[in-house]
Design a protein around this motif. Sequence first.
Motif, PDB file in Angstrom:
ATOM      1  N   GLU A  30       0.838  -1.209   0.000  1.00 10.75           N
ATOM      2  CA  GLU A  30       0.000   0.000   0.000  1.00 10.75           C
ATOM      3  C   GLU A  30       0.868   1.253   0.000  1.00 10.75           C
ATOM      4  OE1 GLU A  30      -4.255  -0.873   2.264  1.00 10.75           O
ATOM      5  OE2 GLU A  30      -2.505  -0.375   3.464  1.00 10.75           O
ATOM      6  N   ARG A  31       1.822   1.245   0.894  1.00 12.72           N
ATOM      7  CA  ARG A  31       2.635   2.450   1.106  1.00 12.72           C
ATOM      8  C   ARG A  31       3.636   2.667  -0.027  1.00 12.72           C
ATOM      9  NH1 ARG A  31       7.346   3.881   4.915  1.00 12.72           N
ATOM     10  NH2 ARG A  31       7.703   1.650   5.033  1.00 12.72           N
ATOM     11  N   MET A  32       4.287   1.580  -0.443  1.00 12.88           N
ATOM     12  CA  MET A  32       5.388   1.743  -1.386  1.00 12.88           C
ATOM     13  C   MET A  32       4.965   1.603  -2.851  1.00 12.88           C
ATOM     14  SD  MET A  32       7.634   2.557   0.727  1.00 12.88           S
ATOM     15  CE  MET A  32       8.824   2.905  -0.562  1.00 12.88           C
ATOM     16  N   LEU A  33       3.946   0.795  -3.148  1.00 14.77           N
ATOM     17  CA  LEU A  33       3.582   0.521  -4.544  1.00 14.77           C
ATOM     18  C   LEU A  33       2.236   1.125  -4.938  1.00 14.77           C
ATOM     19  CD1 LEU A  33       5.311  -1.248  -6.588  1.00 14.77           C
ATOM     20  CD2 LEU A  33       5.957  -1.523  -4.201  1.00 14.77           C
ATOM     21  N   ASP A  34       1.595   1.873  -4.030  1.00 15.96           N
ATOM     22  CA  ASP A  34       0.286   2.483  -4.327  1.00 15.96           C
ATOM     23  C   ASP A  34      -0.776   1.441  -4.660  1.00 15.96           C
ATOM     24  OD1 ASP A  34       1.551   4.978  -4.060  1.00 15.96           O
ATOM     25  OD2 ASP A  34       2.021   5.069  -6.207  1.00 15.96           O
ATOM     26  N   LEU A  35      -0.664   0.251  -4.070  1.00 14.06           N
ATOM     27  CA  LEU A  35      -1.707  -0.759  -4.262  1.00 14.06           C
ATOM     28  C   LEU A  35      -2.786  -0.555  -3.196  1.00 14.06           C
ATOM     29  CD1 LEU A  35       0.712  -3.672  -4.955  1.00 14.06           C
ATOM     30  CD2 LEU A  35      -1.159  -3.094  -6.479  1.00 14.06           C
ATOM     31  N   ARG A  36      -4.021  -0.881  -3.536  1.00 14.06           N
ATOM     32  CA  ARG A  36      -5.141  -0.722  -2.606  1.00 14.06           C
ATOM     33  C   ARG A  36      -5.844  -2.052  -2.415  1.00 14.06           C
ATOM     34  NH1 ARG A  36      -2.589   2.699  -1.537  1.00 14.06           N
ATOM     35  NH2 ARG A  36      -2.642   4.882  -2.157  1.00 14.06           N
TER      36      ARG A  36
END
Length: 279
Positions: A30-36
Amino acid sequence: MTTLQKTSPARFHHIRVLSDQPERLVAFYERMLDLRVVGRDASGIVMTGPARGIIVGNAGSDDAPYYAYAVRDRAALDRLAQRLGAHAVDVSTLDDPLFEAGAVRFADPQGRRFVFGVAKAAPGLEGAPARLQHTVFQSTDLENVVRFFVDAVGFTLSDEVVDDDGRLMVAFLRSDDEHHTLAFFRGSRDEWDHHCYETNEWNDIRDWGDRFAQAEIPIFFGPGRHGPGNNLFFMVTDPDGNRLEFSAELERVDADKAPGVWPQSERTLNSWGRAWIRT
Ligand SMILES: [Fe+2]
């Protein structure tokens, strides 16, 4: 010869990883790859971002990790299933949260699981450019797995790396116009080597490097430029030790181009300097 690139181009679409600490891994992506997180089901915690996706399963489950490739439509998937059947590959279907129903699952000769399917329409997602693009493994049975992916699945050999005795050390395989969507290194163990995110340009590599620097996550390989594929790259690890690569300028290859042969050397793996030679 019929290949995926010619008849049913396949792109690397998402991965399913297993973790002892799934929530810690989810927080990292979430934090590093902008995955949700978009869902939680029997397969695990489902995460998507722009042109990338991960399912984080619980390591306690008796299921296996897998590597998922998307083909453009049902007809392409049917062609692949037929081809696998003709090579006596045991094929089953799988319900995958990021694919339409009827995705095809099989194992390679060493038991790695692969899934091919038709991607569900993805919602518009925001995030830094990093398209999930390829994955790589170390193998104790290199020739056999490469033969399987070329003959039974339809990948095309783009480049090989050979040692002084002419022994195959690395094979780069493509399933569409990009130099490799899958590769195998000869290794003393069978392990997942890395997965890679293709960015749009060199400046994106800089920005990703700065993002990891801010999080105090050190680069362990690169930045540099690979010989085969000619791509700029660097690599970091996630909290579970899985290796991530960020890349730019990956070569595109015509369907009928003959495979290249490279010597096993640091310069082949990184023309800019020191390389990580798998053992
Ligand atoms: Fe790579």
